[in-house]
Design an enzyme around this catalytic site. Structure first.
Site, PDB file in Angstrom:
ATOM      1  N   THR A 130       0.817  -1.218   0.000  1.00 10.07           N
ATOM      2  CA  THR A 130       0.000   0.000   0.000  1.00 10.07           C
ATOM      3  C   THR A 130       0.847   1.263   0.000  1.00 10.07           C
ATOM      4  O   THR A 130       2.064   1.217   0.230  1.00 10.07           O
ATOM      5  CB  THR A 130      -0.923   0.058   1.236  1.00 10.07           C
ATOM      6  OG1 THR A 130      -0.105   0.272   2.389  1.00 10.07           O
ATOM      7  CG2 THR A 130      -1.720  -1.216   1.404  1.00 10.07           C
ATOM      8  N   CYS A 131       0.194   2.394  -0.216  1.00  8.37           N
ATOM      9  CA  CYS A 131       0.871   3.687  -0.232  1.00  8.37           C
ATOM     10  C   CYS A 131       0.914   4.318   1.147  1.00  8.37           C
ATOM     11  O   CYS A 131       0.825   5.536   1.281  1.00  8.37           O
ATOM     12  CB  CYS A 131       0.163   4.625  -1.196  1.00  8.37           C
ATOM     13  SG  CYS A 131       0.146   3.984  -2.857  1.00  8.37           S
ATOM     14  N   ASP A 132       0.995   3.504   2.185  1.00  7.18           N
ATOM     15  CA  ASP A 132       1.033   4.031   3.547  1.00  7.18           C
ATOM     16  C   ASP A 132       2.393   3.736   4.162  1.00  7.18           C
ATOM     17  O   ASP A 132       2.877   2.607   4.100  1.00  7.18           O
ATOM     18  CB  ASP A 132      -0.076   3.369   4.377  1.00  7.18           C
ATOM     19  CG  ASP A 132      -0.282   4.081   5.697  1.00  7.18           C
ATOM     20  OD1 ASP A 132       0.714   4.205   6.459  1.00  7.18           O
ATOM     21  OD2 ASP A 132      -1.395   4.540   5.974  1.00  7.18           O
ATOM     22  N   ASN A 164      -6.578   1.071  -0.287  1.00 12.02           N
ATOM     23  CA  ASN A 164      -5.876   1.213  -1.571  1.00 12.02           C
ATOM     24  C   ASN A 164      -6.456   0.294  -2.650  1.00 12.02           C
ATOM     25  O   ASN A 164      -5.824   0.046  -3.667  1.00 12.02           O
ATOM     26  CB  ASN A 164      -4.380   0.890  -1.449  1.00 12.02           C
ATOM     27  CG  ASN A 164      -3.522   2.084  -1.022  1.00 12.02           C
ATOM     28  OD1 ASN A 164      -2.311   2.034  -1.144  1.00 12.02           O
ATOM     29  ND2 ASN A 164      -4.118   3.147  -0.533  1.00 12.02           N
TER      30      ASN A 164
END
Ligand SMILES: *Cc1c(COP(=O)(O)O)cnc(C)c1O
Length: 376
Positions: free
Chosen positions: A323-325, A366
């Protein structure tokens, strides 16, 4: 690696990420615990893995259940558990949930405060209740206790109050912390509960049960003591305090029943250094913190990882989810090493991931769907 799971993965080549779970392992784990602690009734902690096939198997084995919510109570009933074999073990319950469980025939409830006792007296009159006491969680990789449990002094007063409110002050419970690797933690906790138990008895409160909670560890990257060590710690301490006049004993294993029954298969999405050749290699998998690996928080639970290149040259890595976290990093400081040959598209296996994974997955952060589950 479990051969039944390995065969399934080869034959079926399921989409990743997915959990493949061997139900026969649940049978083996349940039987070893029962053999190690024949005098304790096993209440499986449903939250570790509440899948219907797991609950069904445990009903067949004669297990009882520790449920944390009315939804878990109902899942146990749907699996065929008798209401008398379900404990509502969360110390934090909505009044409506207590009432519904009581109406369904559940008669055993946990508490650790006067406020919760008042709710129980109103919505589950006459029920058997047990007080959770605070114990040390030293030695646990996934500690629990700051949020739950009360002091011995307060517990003593609460048990009296339970009787005054018309409830049955049935027992005492504790939890030494999850993935507890030190049998001495059980010794200390049992001794603490036993002293209060004796005290209450002398004060005329007819307490009858000691609930030793869960905590029994699963083998992840590192070895853990065998279940017999924990059983001996519990029984030696119980016998020291009670001789032949033993209280009813309960244990609530979660991880130890389902942890090593599951394997998560995941695909490597990217292996990169993002800079100089000398930088740390980052391995990005198609499952991460939000896909169900919540117990990697603080790098607390360290899963063993098998790859198709095992046996070839290894090098240090950081391992992260897709994910983009920024919080979606599994391991950066825990000294993980994976084969140099590992590359995007390879399938890797996270071993002993049958506990505390599937239900921790996000709804699709996401856009990544939760892992598929296969119970075989
Ligand atoms: C989570 C929990 C358990 C199970 O703990 P494990 O460490 O998985 O064995 C048992 N009892 C209670 C009250 C719990 O909250």
């Amino acid at each position: 690696m479990n051969t039944k799971i390995a065969q399934f993965l080869v034959d079926r080549q399921p989409e990743t990420p997915c959990l493949v779970f061997d139900l026969d392992r649940v049978t083996e784990n349940f039987r070893s615990l029962r053999k190690a602690l024949p005098l304790a009734r096993i209440y499986y902690a449903v939250k570790a893995n509440p899948a219907a096939p797991v609950l069904n198997r445990l009903v067949d084995l004669g297990s009882a259940f520790d449920a944390a919510s009315i939804e878990e109570v109902e899942a146990c009933l749907a699996a065929g558990a008798r209401p008398a074999d379900i404990s509502f073990g969360n110390t934090i319950k909505k009044a409506r949930a207590i009432a519904r469980a009581h109406a369904a025939g559940v008669s055993m409830f946990a508490f650790d405060s006067a406020e919760e006792l008042t709710k129980l007296a109103a919505h589950a009159p006459g029920a058997r209740v047990y007080c959770r006491i605070l114990v040390e969680n030293t030695g646990a990789d996934w500690p629990l206790s700051r949020k739950f449990g009360t002091s011995i002094e307060h517990a003593r007063a609460l048990m009296r109050r339970a009787a005054d409110l018309g409830l049955d002050p049935f027992g005492l419970s504790f939890h030494v912390g999850s993935q507890q690797t030190d049998p001495a933690a059980y010794r200390a906790a049992v001794a603490r509960a036993a002293m209060l138990f004796t005290d209450l008895r002398q004060g005329g409160i007819k307490v009858r049960m000691i609930n030793c909670g869960g905590g029994f560890p699963t083998r992840y990257r590192d070895d853990v003591p065998d279940v017999d060590h924990f059983a001996r710690a519990i029984m030696d301490t119980i016998t020291e305090h009670f001789g032949n006049d033993l209280p009813e004993l309960v244990i609530e294993p979660g991880r130890a029943i389902v942890g090593d029954a599951g394997v998560i298969e995941s695909e490597v999405v990217l292996v990169s250094r993002r800079g100089a050749e000398t930088d740390l290699r980052w391995v990005y998998l198609d499952i991460g913190r939000f896909g169900g690996l919540a117990e990697t928080e603080g790098e607390a639970i360290r899963y063993a990882i098998a790859t198709p290149h095992d046996g070839t040259a290894m090098g240090p890595v950081a391992i992260a989810g897709p994910t983009c976290d920024g919080a979606d990093i599994l391991y950066e400081r825990a000294n993980y090493r994976l084969p140099i040959a590992l590359s995007a598209g390879d399938r890797v296996r996270l071993l002993a991931t049958g506990a505390y994974t599937t239900m921790y997955a996000s709804q699709g952060f996401n856009g990544f769907a939760p892992m598929a589950e296969y119970y075989i």
